[in-house]
Design a protein around this motif. Structure first.
Motif, PDB file in Angstrom:
ATOM      1  N   UNK A  35       0.788  -1.235   0.000  1.00  0.00           N
ATOM      2  CA  UNK A  35       0.000   0.000   0.000  1.00  0.00           C
ATOM      3  C   UNK A  35       0.819   1.284   0.000  1.00  0.00           C
ATOM      4  N   UNK A  36       2.027   1.244   0.557  1.00  0.00           N
ATOM      5  CA  UNK A  36       2.812   2.484   0.545  1.00  0.00           C
ATOM      6  C   UNK A  36       3.297   2.817  -0.875  1.00  0.00           C
ATOM      7  N   UNK A  37       3.241   1.851  -1.773  1.00  0.00           N
ATOM      8  CA  UNK A  37       3.698   2.067  -3.158  1.00  0.00           C
ATOM      9  C   UNK A  37       2.555   2.320  -4.142  1.00  0.00           C
ATOM     10  N   UNK A  38       1.317   2.142  -3.663  1.00  0.00           N
ATOM     11  CA  UNK A  38       0.184   2.243  -4.590  1.00  0.00           C
ATOM     12  C   UNK A  38       0.212   3.544  -5.400  1.00  0.00           C
ATOM     13  N   UNK A  39       0.514   4.660  -4.704  1.00  0.00           N
ATOM     14  CA  UNK A  39       0.382   5.957  -5.371  1.00  0.00           C
ATOM     15  C   UNK A  39       1.393   6.127  -6.515  1.00  0.00           C
ATOM     16  N   UNK A  40       2.463   5.322  -6.518  1.00  0.00           N
ATOM     17  CA  UNK A  40       3.416   5.402  -7.629  1.00  0.00           C
ATOM     18  C   UNK A  40       2.787   4.932  -8.930  1.00  0.00           C
ATOM     19  N   UNK A  41       1.911   3.957  -8.821  1.00  0.00           N
ATOM     20  CA  UNK A  41       1.297   3.390 -10.027  1.00  0.00           C
ATOM     21  C   UNK A  41      -0.148   3.857 -10.221  1.00  0.00           C
ATOM     22  N   UNK A  42      -0.764   4.294  -9.121  1.00  0.00           N
ATOM     23  CA  UNK A  42      -2.146   4.775  -9.169  1.00  0.00           C
ATOM     24  C   UNK A  42      -2.171   6.120  -8.457  1.00  0.00           C
ATOM     25  N   UNK A  43      -1.987   7.230  -9.218  1.00  0.00           N
ATOM     26  CA  UNK A  43      -1.790   8.549  -8.602  1.00  0.00           C
ATOM     27  C   UNK A  43      -2.888   8.944  -7.616  1.00  0.00           C
ATOM     28  N   UNK A  44      -4.145   8.537  -7.891  1.00  0.00           N
ATOM     29  CA  UNK A  44      -5.229   8.937  -6.993  1.00  0.00           C
ATOM     30  C   UNK A  44      -5.013   8.424  -5.569  1.00  0.00           C
ATOM     31  N   UNK A  45      -4.287   7.304  -5.430  1.00  0.00           N
ATOM     32  CA  UNK A  45      -4.049   6.739  -4.092  1.00  0.00           C
ATOM     33  C   UNK A  45      -3.254   7.694  -3.209  1.00  0.00           C
ATOM     34  N   UNK A  46      -2.599   8.675  -3.842  1.00  0.00           N
ATOM     35  CA  UNK A  46      -1.865   9.676  -3.078  1.00  0.00           C
ATOM     36  C   UNK A  46      -2.656  10.959  -2.887  1.00  0.00           C
ATOM     37  N   UNK A  47      -3.933  10.952  -3.215  1.00  0.00           N
ATOM     38  CA  UNK A  47      -4.780  12.148  -3.128  1.00  0.00           C
ATOM     39  C   UNK A  47      -5.063  12.574  -1.701  1.00  0.00           C
ATOM     40  N   UNK A 219     -16.852  12.333   2.485  1.00  0.00           N
ATOM     41  CA  UNK A 219     -16.413  12.184   1.098  1.00  0.00           C
ATOM     42  C   UNK A 219     -15.058  11.483   1.091  1.00  0.00           C
ATOM     43  N   UNK A 220     -14.961  10.357   0.400  1.00  0.00           N
ATOM     44  CA  UNK A 220     -13.697   9.628   0.381  1.00  0.00           C
ATOM     45  C   UNK A 220     -13.459   8.928  -0.934  1.00  0.00           C
ATOM     46  N   UNK A 221     -12.786   7.785  -0.854  1.00  0.00           N
ATOM     47  CA  UNK A 221     -12.325   7.120  -2.074  1.00  0.00           C
ATOM     48  C   UNK A 221     -12.575   5.615  -2.010  1.00  0.00           C
ATOM     49  N   UNK A 222     -12.286   4.955  -3.129  1.00  0.00           N
ATOM     50  CA  UNK A 222     -12.159   3.506  -3.121  1.00  0.00           C
ATOM     51  C   UNK A 222     -10.966   3.176  -2.222  1.00  0.00           C
ATOM     52  N   UNK A 223     -11.035   2.077  -1.475  1.00  0.00           N
ATOM     53  CA  UNK A 223      -9.926   1.754  -0.560  1.00  0.00           C
ATOM     54  C   UNK A 223      -8.905   0.826  -1.210  1.00  0.00           C
ATOM     55  N   UNK A 224      -9.081   0.552  -2.506  1.00  0.00           N
ATOM     56  CA  UNK A 224      -8.097  -0.249  -3.255  1.00  0.00           C
ATOM     57  C   UNK A 224      -7.761   0.517  -4.541  1.00  0.00           C
ATOM     58  N   UNK A 225      -6.592   0.252  -5.144  1.00  0.00           N
ATOM     59  CA  UNK A 225      -6.295   0.891  -6.426  1.00  0.00           C
ATOM     60  C   UNK A 225      -7.441   0.648  -7.416  1.00  0.00           C
ATOM     61  N   UNK A 226      -7.821   1.614  -8.220  1.00  0.00           N
ATOM     62  CA  UNK A 226      -7.165   2.917  -8.451  1.00  0.00           C
ATOM     63  C   UNK A 226      -7.525   4.032  -7.465  1.00  0.00           C
ATOM     64  N   UNK A 227      -8.199   3.738  -6.348  1.00  0.00           N
ATOM     65  CA  UNK A 227      -8.429   4.724  -5.272  1.00  0.00           C
ATOM     66  C   UNK A 227      -9.166   5.988  -5.720  1.00  0.00           C
ATOM     67  N   UNK A 228     -10.035   5.897  -6.728  1.00  0.00           N
ATOM     68  CA  UNK A 228     -10.748   7.089  -7.209  1.00  0.00           C
ATOM     69  C   UNK A 228     -11.514   7.759  -6.069  1.00  0.00           C
ATOM     70  N   UNK A 229     -11.461   9.090  -6.059  1.00  0.00           N
ATOM     71  CA  UNK A 229     -12.000   9.842  -4.918  1.00  0.00           C
ATOM     72  C   UNK A 229     -13.427  10.330  -5.180  1.00  0.00           C
TER      73      UNK A 229
END
Ligand code: NAG
Ligand code: NAG
Length: 338
Positions: A35-47, A219-229
């Motif tokens: 999970x700490x690497x998700x945002x590298x491949x799925x930018x929304x995960x770092x939102x 208001x939040x996001x999907x909790x798995x990649x792609x983590x869309x908000x």
């Protein structure tokens, strides 16, 4: 840096690159694509509006416009089977399109439900959302998309107000939960990733808590990649209970690896850690903490206690006034003597 460390470094970079090329589906909860690497491949995960979050109850705001959630058609399975799938990340049940959700500004249509859990049995966590820092043993998510604005979930997933997810916190207790058995009973048929099976349709409302009026909303996001908000979250105040044996099955039957893979990996700890709230506010649909409501026994105890207190106080006051009166009588008597 010596030659050896350079070699190791290059090896890891290369490995990560290959792993990333292997396809988006290979993300995991821990390890190189954890999970700490998700945002590298799925930018929304770092939102800045990610889920799950810790609900700090003292910071939640009461919103009187939050009406009870109304599941639509949850009880009608029309004798049609549901598809149960081991996705490698969770177990999902595909829901028919006549199931939906009322109580939000738009009509939302159900898509699927899935679970998140831990590995350590009762009181070792496993839920995604936590309340005042405390996790539950597991969590059920029922995913819906906005069918008034969008034609399907893929279109809705990237758009504002596209998704609505119900979050139900699950605790382990002594009693078997017959609703959850409609899923848990069939897990042994989909032990490996990508396996699926048809199961008898069942009343999905049997998975919900009784109290659909009290919940937290943010208001939040999907909790798995792609983590869309784009997710309107509803996390119910009331938790549901499954038995310890049911929890044990959920934690130990499934593999995250495919049947042809040599290394069997148990599908465990498939929960994301809580994310920063940032600028967001969590609203609640109820004003008082329902846990502080008094039971009939407590009401009796309070009434009796207050009455005893009043009587006691009256006795004390009477004693004091009497003493004062006697004293002043005594004083005036002694005055008279002089
Ligand atoms: C979803 O809707 C979009 C837009 O109408 C369409 O292009 C797409 O093919 C649909 N996807 C599926 C899976 O039906
Ligand atoms: C979610 O965001 C929208 C604006 O994008 C806002 O109008 C709404 O009040 C927010 N809801 C919650 C629960 O914060």
């Amino acid at each position: 840096m010596d030659c050896w460390s350079l070699f190791i470094l290059l090896f890891f970079i290369c490995f990560k690159w290959i792993a990333a090329q292997e396809g988006e589906l290979r993300w995991t909860y821990t390890g190189l694509l954890g999970q700490s690497e998700w945002s590298e491949h799925f930018p929304d995960c770092g939102g800045s509006s990610q889920s799950p979050v810790d609900v700090v109850t003292s910071l939640t705001k009461y919103d009187p416009t939050l009406t009870p959630m109304t599941p639509l058609g949850y009880s009608q399975h029309n004798h049609q089977p549901f598809t149960l799938l081991n996705s490698g990340h969770t177990v999902t049940v595909t829901l028919p399109e006549w199931m939906g959700l009322g109580g939000l500004p738009w009509l939302f249509t159900a898509v699927q439900l899935h679970l998140h859990w831990g590995s350590g049995g009762p009181s070792h966590g496993g839920s995604e959302h936590s309340i005042d820092g405390l996790s539950s043993e597991a969590e059920l998510h029922i995913v819906h998309y906005n069918s008034e604005l969008f034609p399907n979930i893929s279109a809705a997933m990237r758009q504002k107000n596209g998704l609505a997810v119900l979050g139900i916190l699950i605790e382990a207790g002594d009693e078997t939960n017959p609703g959850f058995n409609n899923i848990i009973r069939y897990l042994s048929r989909i032990r490996h990733a990508e396996q699926k099976v048809l199961i008898p349709g069942f009343d999905v409302s049997s998975l919900l808590p009784k109290d659909l009026g009290r919940y937290y909303r943010y208001n939040g996001s999907l909790t798995t990649p792609p983590c869309f908000q784009e997710v309107t979250w509803t996390v119910f105040y009331e938790k549901v209970q499954i038995s310890k044996a049911q929890l044990f099955k959920l934690e130990t039957i499934l593999y995250s690896s495919k049947s042809e893979e040599m290394d069997r990996m148990l599908l465990q700890n498939n929960y994301r850690i809580t994310q920063p709230l940032n600028h967001r506010v969590i609203y609640k649909s109820f004003s008082a903490d329902p846990g502080k409501d008094f039971s009939p026994g407590e009401v009796t105890a309070i009434v009796v206690g207050v009455m005893c207190g009043c009587v006691g106080l009256a006795v004390v006051i009477r004693f004091i006034t009497k003493t004062i009166r006697e004293n002043s009588v005594g004083k005036s008597n002694s005055k008279n003597k002089t």
